[in-house]
Design a protein around this motif. Structure first.
Motif, PDB file in Angstrom:
ATOM      1  N   PHE A 332       0.884  -1.223   0.280  1.00  0.00           N
ATOM      2  CA  PHE A 332      -0.065  -0.101  -0.006  1.00  0.00           C
ATOM      3  C   PHE A 332       0.859   1.250  -0.162  1.00  0.00           C
ATOM      4  O   PHE A 332       0.376   1.904  -0.388  1.00  0.00           O
ATOM      5  CB  PHE A 332      -0.956   0.084   1.311  1.00  0.00           C
ATOM      6  CG  PHE A 332      -1.703  -0.937   1.458  1.00  0.00           C
ATOM      7  CD1 PHE A 332      -2.503  -1.988   0.106  1.00  0.00           C
ATOM      8  CD2 PHE A 332      -2.131  -2.177   2.043  1.00  0.00           C
ATOM      9  CE1 PHE A 332      -2.973  -2.754   0.025  1.00  0.00           C
ATOM     10  CE2 PHE A 332      -3.403  -2.861   2.147  1.00  0.00           C
ATOM     11  CZ  PHE A 332      -3.659  -3.187   1.425  1.00  0.00           C
ATOM     12  N   TYR A 333       1.864   1.296   0.775  1.00  0.00           N
ATOM     13  CA  TYR A 333       2.852   2.108   0.733  1.00  0.00           C
ATOM     14  C   TYR A 333       3.562   3.043  -0.509  1.00  0.00           C
ATOM     15  O   TYR A 333       3.391   3.603  -1.555  1.00  0.00           O
ATOM     16  CB  TYR A 333       4.260   1.815   2.064  1.00  0.00           C
ATOM     17  CG  TYR A 333       4.691   2.554   1.623  1.00  0.00           C
ATOM     18  CD1 TYR A 333       4.609   4.301   1.965  1.00  0.00           C
ATOM     19  CD2 TYR A 333       5.886   2.833   0.959  1.00  0.00           C
ATOM     20  CE1 TYR A 333       6.347   5.239   1.721  1.00  0.00           C
ATOM     21  CE2 TYR A 333       7.132   3.357   0.991  1.00  0.00           C
ATOM     22  CZ  TYR A 333       7.044   5.305   1.551  1.00  0.00           C
ATOM     23  OH  TYR A 333       7.495   5.831   1.187  1.00  0.00           O
ATOM     24  N   ALA A 368      -0.023   5.735   6.720  1.00  0.00           N
ATOM     25  CA  ALA A 368       0.083   6.959   6.868  1.00  0.00           C
ATOM     26  C   ALA A 368       1.924   7.525   8.093  1.00  0.00           C
ATOM     27  O   ALA A 368       2.097   8.676   7.111  1.00  0.00           O
ATOM     28  CB  ALA A 368      -0.939   7.608   7.232  1.00  0.00           C
ATOM     29  N   SER A 369       1.537   7.233   8.685  1.00  0.00           N
ATOM     30  CA  SER A 369       3.376   7.559   8.993  1.00  0.00           C
ATOM     31  C   SER A 369       4.166   7.291   8.194  1.00  0.00           C
ATOM     32  O   SER A 369       5.135   8.462   7.852  1.00  0.00           O
ATOM     33  CB  SER A 369       2.787   6.371  10.952  1.00  0.00           C
ATOM     34  OG  SER A 369       1.922   6.778  11.643  1.00  0.00           O
ATOM     35  N   ARG A 370       4.193   6.507   7.454  1.00  0.00           N
ATOM     36  CA  ARG A 370       6.017   6.054   6.693  1.00  0.00           C
ATOM     37  C   ARG A 370       5.707   7.773   5.762  1.00  0.00           C
ATOM     38  O   ARG A 370       6.648   8.096   4.878  1.00  0.00           O
ATOM     39  CB  ARG A 370       5.830   4.728   5.712  1.00  0.00           C
ATOM     40  CG  ARG A 370       6.453   3.518   6.860  1.00  0.00           C
ATOM     41  CD  ARG A 370       6.094   2.613   5.355  1.00  0.00           C
ATOM     42  NE  ARG A 370       6.668   2.230   4.912  1.00  0.00           N
ATOM     43  CZ  ARG A 370       7.588   1.790   3.962  1.00  0.00           C
ATOM     44  NH1 ARG A 370       6.583   0.153   4.730  1.00  0.00           N
ATOM     45  NH2 ARG A 370       8.497   1.728   2.912  1.00  0.00           N
ATOM     46  N   LEU A 371       4.387   8.059   4.880  1.00  0.00           N
ATOM     47  CA  LEU A 371       3.993   8.740   4.072  1.00  0.00           C
ATOM     48  C   LEU A 371       4.807  10.092   5.246  1.00  0.00           C
ATOM     49  O   LEU A 371       5.167  11.108   3.973  1.00  0.00           O
ATOM     50  CB  LEU A 371       2.446   9.077   3.385  1.00  0.00           C
ATOM     51  CG  LEU A 371       2.403   7.543   2.459  1.00  0.00           C
ATOM     52  CD1 LEU A 371       1.748   8.266   2.155  1.00  0.00           C
ATOM     53  CD2 LEU A 371       3.468   7.705   1.336  1.00  0.00           C
ATOM     54  N   ARG A 377       5.018  15.848   5.495  1.00  0.00           N
ATOM     55  CA  ARG A 377       3.509  16.709   6.035  1.00  0.00           C
ATOM     56  C   ARG A 377       2.206  16.393   6.499  1.00  0.00           C
ATOM     57  O   ARG A 377       2.483  14.566   5.995  1.00  0.00           O
ATOM     58  CB  ARG A 377       3.369  17.656   3.986  1.00  0.00           C
ATOM     59  CG  ARG A 377       2.680  16.327   3.077  1.00  0.00           C
ATOM     60  CD  ARG A 377       2.871  17.161   2.354  1.00  0.00           C
ATOM     61  NE  ARG A 377       4.348  17.371   1.485  1.00  0.00           N
ATOM     62  CZ  ARG A 377       4.489  18.421   0.674  1.00  0.00           C
ATOM     63  NH1 ARG A 377       3.842  18.996   0.327  1.00  0.00           N
ATOM     64  NH2 ARG A 377       6.098  18.729   0.325  1.00  0.00           N
ATOM     65  N   PRO A 378       1.070  16.491   6.927  1.00  0.00           N
ATOM     66  CA  PRO A 378       0.202  15.873   7.131  1.00  0.00           C
ATOM     67  C   PRO A 378      -0.344  14.938   6.343  1.00  0.00           C
ATOM     68  O   PRO A 378      -0.155  15.463   5.001  1.00  0.00           O
ATOM     69  CB  PRO A 378      -0.661  16.929   8.331  1.00  0.00           C
ATOM     70  CG  PRO A 378      -0.032  18.540   7.923  1.00  0.00           C
ATOM     71  CD  PRO A 378       1.081  17.896   7.105  1.00  0.00           C
ATOM     72  N   THR A 379      -0.659  14.255   6.756  1.00  0.00           N
ATOM     73  CA  THR A 379      -1.471  12.679   5.644  1.00  0.00           C
ATOM     74  C   THR A 379      -2.270  11.844   6.246  1.00  0.00           C
ATOM     75  O   THR A 379      -1.996  11.663   7.465  1.00  0.00           O
ATOM     76  CB  THR A 379      -0.102  11.465   4.768  1.00  0.00           C
ATOM     77  OG1 THR A 379       0.742  13.191   4.530  1.00  0.00           O
ATOM     78  CG2 THR A 379      -0.450  10.885   4.274  1.00  0.00           C
ATOM     79  N   LEU A 380      -3.463  11.546   4.979  1.00  0.00           N
ATOM     80  CA  LEU A 380      -4.165  10.888   5.254  1.00  0.00           C
ATOM     81  C   LEU A 380      -4.501   9.583   4.721  1.00  0.00           C
ATOM     82  O   LEU A 380      -4.050   9.861   2.993  1.00  0.00           O
ATOM     83  CB  LEU A 380      -6.175  11.259   5.106  1.00  0.00           C
ATOM     84  CG  LEU A 380      -6.433  12.645   6.543  1.00  0.00           C
ATOM     85  CD1 LEU A 380      -7.580  13.121   7.142  1.00  0.00           C
ATOM     86  CD2 LEU A 380      -6.606  11.458   8.098  1.00  0.00           C
ATOM     87  N   GLY A 395      -4.836   9.403  10.079  1.00  0.00           N
ATOM     88  CA  GLY A 395      -4.336  10.265   9.602  1.00  0.00           C
ATOM     89  C   GLY A 395      -2.916   9.993  10.554  1.00  0.00           C
ATOM     90  O   GLY A 395      -3.564  10.514  11.314  1.00  0.00           O
ATOM     91  N   ARG A 396      -1.830  10.471  10.330  1.00  0.00           N
ATOM     92  CA  ARG A 396      -0.927  11.097  11.018  1.00  0.00           C
ATOM     93  C   ARG A 396      -0.577  12.908  11.300  1.00  0.00           C
ATOM     94  O   ARG A 396      -0.336  13.143   9.520  1.00  0.00           O
ATOM     95  CB  ARG A 396      -0.059  10.387  10.468  1.00  0.00           C
ATOM     96  CG  ARG A 396      -0.051   8.947  11.052  1.00  0.00           C
ATOM     97  CD  ARG A 396      -0.026   8.812  12.713  1.00  0.00           C
ATOM     98  NE  ARG A 396      -0.833   7.422  12.832  1.00  0.00           N
ATOM     99  CZ  ARG A 396      -2.105   6.346  12.884  1.00  0.00           C
ATOM    100  NH1 ARG A 396      -3.111   7.603  12.363  1.00  0.00           N
ATOM    101  NH2 ARG A 396      -1.887   5.951  13.134  1.00  0.00           N
TER     102      ARG A 396
END
Length: 776
Positions: A332-333, A368-371, A377-380, A395-396
């Protein structure tokens, strides 16, 4: 150019006498004393407590809110044979909390079972349907672990059904506490306004304290399980948690639990060298994977069973789930990165929303954490499912952005929403994805999200390669266990050269090299830095490296190695970055920014971070600039002004932008013939409107508009003309004067000379001039 991922912060201890005194009083090496002082440890007694916790490190459990009330109710239920259900959670802290409470009550002879809600169908915490089902099966007392303090509705329903609820929890307190029989929580204050002495226990830690109260003694047989929950939940490793983990690590080394032994074997952990990192990277992920992929209930059975065959079976299953979790995250990443790169959102947006199709919901938070780690930047990360008009996800965020507050204004447009500053869970309709994206971008502006701000990395000391030895590693172990609020020391390595540069991994993502100083050599591993191998091999970079020093054992041979946390190309004393364009990223780094023109400063100073300052070239603050970075932003009108600045500052690095939007040298200095033409024109034409007739005059005289404006200013300064309401007329009383005596003429001459010296010269000539002026 190799740029650092983090903003390096050197944690220097200025008061060396304090270090020397602590080293003397505690009988420890000054190096370790320095590390302790950095952690706020100042006295020999504090050092002893920090490094060698004892049973006295455990606080009286009855100091915790409602402990006596809750323990009395539990004891009553045990004695009267009531059926008790331990209601847990699906992560590692929840699994260990449940195990601790279940085993404690079982040892007391209670009629007890446990229930862990399903992440996907029930979600986190108490829910009415689950409580109804539990009570229908005969439970008259529910004891929550690692949850419950926000379970108002379910607890109210239990009360109506004549079932008492004892909450044991550690999570953030809601505005209104539930109407539970007892709320055992380290941060809830008593009637006198007092709270438990240590508020940072995890769920397993709170359950451990309940067990201590019930047993009237420290339950040493539960320290192994409590340590796993404490490390897994990334709570502060200070105070009581240090004792739990320190003793717990030793207990795990001697554990007789078949499930734990089997799980350690499946994880490939060397039990003889077991430490808290093996919990964080080996045991905890396998327990967490159970709840992320399917059902966490078997995790309690794995930890509590004494059937070796069943333990081996469950350990293998946990390992398989963990492998599946890792493969799903990787898949997924990769898909998410491809989606981000193709969308162009990195260039156009400050926040990211990635929506997949039929992605496993249990791993979206990890993706999300890896992104966030990759894009800062904040990511959902969300997923849709076949046949559903909803998308669900996690989200992270980054430290400087409150993700919960960002989404909260559109809560009414969500199907489900919850979380906190750094992490949220969210369900929305497919047609609301655009609304969500727009809201996040609006919040980024409202919160002044600056993507150029790097997360900070605290560095303990500069360490010569010769000092990176097994003795050092042994000394550092005195500071363990490491974790939240007690990080493993990070060092900047001092070395002479790099060697043995190579890439690692199937896709050559990772980097391995040696740091060499004289006869000493230290192997360094930098994960995710393989792309820089060729640059380092060509010797194109003076590399600064920071990381953690540790031991690596291979084929029964132990060596010291550096796990690289970050690296960057060292800047020379003078950096030539002369430019005709300025943008926000150029002001991202902390430092002092020097300006020669107030207008330019006023236009740009809002780009500067709170750690930076904007200084005019003629201010007294210049004399204090003797460290860090100084940025010379705009180009002075006179070379002498720059020389004056460089003569009084002594920074580590001077970066020169010397921004100038339009070069005067492209216009040049008008010749005497041009002045004569314009003068005759003014003499022959009265009432010239410079605002409306400039273009016409320019065409007539074959002179550029900017040149005419400049010459008009010179004439005005020499009293050759008068200007009123933009109407130019010849001064009937003008007197012949030298053009060079006009201030504007003199300034233009200075500007031309300055541009030639500062903006047109080649880099080598320019840098040498700056170095000479700096005296370096």
């Amino acid at each position: 150019m190799i740029n650092s991922k983090y903003d390096w912060q050197f944690h220097e201890v200025n008061d060396t006498t304090q270090v020397d005194q602590l080293a003397k009083d505690a009988g420890i090496d000054p190096f370790i004393a320095t590390m302790l002082v950095q952690r706020g440890v100042k006295t020999a007694d504090e050092a002893e407590t920090f490094m060698n916790p004892t049973v006295s490190s455990f606080h009286d459990p009855f100091l915790m809110h409602d402990m006596k009330k809750g323990v009395d109710r539990i004891s009553q239920a045990v004695e009267s044979g009531e059926h008790i259900t331990v209601y847990g959670d699906y992560d590692a802290d929840g699994i260990t909390s449940t195990t601790i409470m279940y085993e404690t009550l079982s040892d007391l002879g209670a009629d007890v079972d446990y229930y862990i809600p399903n992440r996907f169908s029930e979600g986190y915490g108490p829910n009415v349907a689950a409580f109804q089902s539990i009570i229908d099966k005969g439970t008259s007392l529910i004891v929550t672990v690692d949850n419950g303090v926000a379970g108002n509705d379910a607890i109210a329903a239990a009360n109506q059904l004549k079932c008492d609820v004892v909450v044991t929890d550690h999570h953030s307190l809601p505005e209104v506490l539930p109407d539970a029989f007892a709320i055992i929580h380290p941060r809830v204050k008593d009637a006198d306004g007092n709270a438990y002495p240590f508020g940072d226990l995890c769920g397993a830690g709170v359950a451990f304290k309940v067990a201590q109260a019930l047993m009237d003694d420290v339950p040493s047989d539960l320290l192994d399980i409590a340590a796993i929950g404490t490390v897994a939940d990334i709570v502060s490793l200070r105070d009581e948690n240090r004792a739990i983990v320190k003793f717990g690590v030793q207990a795990i080394k001697n554990s007789q639990r078949p499930g734990l032994i089997a799980l350690i074997k499946e994880a490939g952990i060397d039990l003889s060298k077991f430490d808290e990192q093996d919990i964080g990277f080996g045991i905890a992920p396998r327990l967490n994977s159970l709840g992320r992929i399917k059902d966490a209930t078997v995790g309690v059975e794995l930890l509590s069973t004494f059937d070796e065959d069943r333990a081996s079976e469950l350990a293998k299953f946990a390992n398989q789930q963990n492998d599946l979790r890792k493969s799903l995250v990787d898949q997924f990443y990769s898909e998410a990165v491809a989606s981000v790169e193709s969308s162009g959102d990195i260039k156009n947006r400050s926040t990211l929303v990635v929506v997949g199709e039929n992605w496993h919901q249990g791993v979206l938070g990890i993706v999300a954490s890896r992104l966030v780690d990759k894009y800062q930047r904040p990511t959902l990360v969300m997923t849709g499912a076949d046949g559903s008009d909803e998308v669900k996800g996690s989200g992270r965020s980054v430290d400087s952005f409150d993700l919960f507050q960002a989404i909260d204004p559109i809560r009414s447009q969500t199907v489900g929403f919850g979380g906190h500053h750094s992490a949220v869970g969210l369900t929305i309709k497919q047609d609301k994805i655009g609304v969500l994206k727009d809201q996040l971008e609006a919040a980024a502006k409202q919160q002044h999200l600056d993507l150029s701000v790097k997360p900070q990395l605290e560095i303990s000391a500069v360490l010569p390669v010769s000092k990176a030895t097994t003795d050092l590693c042994d000394q550092l172990k005195a500071l363990a266990p490491f974790g939240q609020d007690n990080p493993k020391p990070i060092f900047k390595l001092k070395y002479d050269r790099l060697s043995d540069i190579k890439t690692l991994g199937k896709t050559k993502d990772h980097l391995k090299f040696s740091l060499v100083a004289g006869q000493n050599r230290l192997t360094a591993i930098a994960f995710g830095k393989g792309e820089f191998a060729s640059e380092l091999e060509q010797g194109a970079s003076q590399l600064e490296v920071v990381g953690e020093v540790g031991e690596n054992t291979w084929n029964n041979h132990t060596t010291v190695q550096l796990m690289v946390d970050d690296m960057r190309e060292a800047l020379p004393p003078v950096v030539d970055r002369r430019t005709r364009q300025l943008h926000q990223q150029m002001f991202a780094n902390s430092g002092t920014y020097v300006f020669f023109h107030e207008k330019v400063r006023d236009q740009l100073k809002h780009y500067l971070s709170a750690e930076s300052q904007a200084v005019m070239y003629d201010q007294n603050e210049l004399k204090t600039l003797d460290q860090g970075k100084v940025y010379i932003v705009d180009c002075p009108d006179s070379t002498a002004d720059l020389v004056k600045v460089l003569g009084v500052i002594h920074p580590q690095t001077t970066i020169l932008y010397l921004y100038k939007k339009q070069l005067v040298s492209k216009i040049g200095m008008p010749d005497r013939h041009s002045y004569a033409k314009l003068f005759r024109f003014i003499k022959e034409h009265a009432n010239i409107n410079i605002a409306t007739q400039l273009k016409q005059i320019s065409e007539h005289l074959h002179l550029s508009a900017r040149t005419i404006i400049f010459m008009v200013q010179v004439f005005l300064e020499l009293d050759f003309i008068t200007i009123q309401d933009r109407i130019i007329n010849l001064n009937p009383n003008y007197a012949a004067r030298d053009l060079k005596s006009a201030p504007s003429y003199h300034l233009r001459e200075e500007q031309l000379l300055t541009e030639k010296k500062l903006l047109v010269s080649d880099t080598h000539e320019f840098v040498q001039f700056v170095k000479d002026s700096l005296g370096v």
